[in-house]
Enzyme design. Sequence first.
Site, mmCIF file in Angstrom:
data_model
loop_
_atom_site.group_PDB
_atom_site.id
_atom_site.type_symbol
_atom_site.label_atom_id
_atom_site.label_comp_id
_atom_site.label_asym_id
_atom_site.label_seq_id
_atom_site.Cartn_x
_atom_site.Cartn_y
_atom_site.Cartn_z
ATOM 1 N N LYS A 76 71.208 1.402 -2.296
ATOM 2 C CA LYS A 76 71.015 1.760 -3.698
ATOM 3 C C LYS A 76 70.530 0.610 -4.568
ATOM 4 O O LYS A 76 70.107 0.835 -5.711
ATOM 5 C CB LYS A 76 72.318 2.324 -4.269
ATOM 6 C CG LYS A 76 72.814 3.567 -3.558
ATOM 7 C CD LYS A 76 71.826 4.728 -3.656
ATOM 8 C CE LYS A 76 72.451 6.015 -3.104
ATOM 9 N NZ LYS A 76 71.549 7.177 -3.284
ATOM 10 N N SER A 313 79.386 7.248 5.605
ATOM 11 C CA SER A 313 78.095 7.942 5.609
ATOM 12 C C SER A 313 77.189 7.390 6.706
ATOM 13 O O SER A 313 76.417 8.137 7.320
ATOM 14 C CB SER A 313 77.412 7.832 4.242
ATOM 15 O OG SER A 313 77.038 6.512 3.948
#
Length: 388
Positions: A76, A313
């Site tokens: 991110k 994840s």
Amino acid sequence: MGISEAATTSDDKTNGSATTTTTSYVVRPPPIAASLLETIGNTPLVRVPDRALPEASRHATVLAKLELQNPGGSLKDRIALHMIREAEERGDLRPGMTIVDFTSGNTGIGYAMVAAALGYECVVVMPKVRSMLERYAICRQFGAEVHLVNPALGAPGAVAYLERLVAEHPAKYWWSNQLANADNPAVHGVTTGPEIWEQTGGAVDVFVHGIGTGGCVAGVGAYLKAKKPSVQVVALEPSESRVHTGAPPKSHGIVGWSPGIHATFLEGHGRPAAELSDAPRGVVDEWGHVATADAVQTATHVCRTMGLMCGPSSGAALKCAFDIAARDDSNGKTIVVVIPSHAIRYCAHPLWGATMKEANAALPAGDAPCTDKEQPVLLWDSAAYVEE
């Protein structure tokens, strides 16, 4: 610093003899960066070794894109920097304004880091759940403010809160809105996708990634398909919450995936749930899914078999990649999977549950260091630990 396997001889200064080793270190440092932000991107692509792969998966090549090596610790960082820089160019974000957005944590850390580097104030909005503990602390350490919102209201509730906040103070806040900002998928089309293409020499056959905002799936998927139309894009959700195939949102433990709404950047957004299915659409060829328990198990497995300490994840994406590699038609194919973040920021997650329980038993809070020299040298042996 790279390592190559080659014999080398060096002087042993202790006894004057020569020592022969089988490993030599080849130093290839990057140039000096003018800013920390210049170190975002160009992350390594690492082959998953056979010892970490299930035996049935070893006839394919699985490559892990280590986004955890970005300076803020996750994929991110890319979108945080790009959205902010593009907003500055357009004049949407100006000196004195405050950056604000809703995030499950990693994007918030990216915002907080970039804001600190560029001199902006920042407000990170995240759900008030225990698994946000490390993200809360990291954002605060960067100097950002954190607003914790009701998790029962999901992403729609957080978005409504942001809409009110920005409407009340339009001159103060710039809402980056990662869930709908086109600069999110755009950065993956100009950085992440091209990096994968160059690193594989165009040999990539399958791209696997989880759906958070959907930006990476959309951006990388579009880029790779433009370069090589046969590339298969596999987009992942938690088995417990398959929103993109028409199922209702439900609770799950894969942090960063499935905020409870269909990704804006993926085809199907805005359609009624009854019209969605697991059939290919847009850039996505396959809508995969992984259960939280399998995500945790796989993340633990690769940590202990290849030294890759990654979050839930990442474990989920690797589980899917291993399953794809085991298919009969995957023989000789190259599968690229993104590793979004490091496991160290998930210590409050069940991923670390047993380990943290043991660590707290070994080093209990408030336990003063031993000052008695008559006590044994060894005070704790993890091998002897038995969970109560």
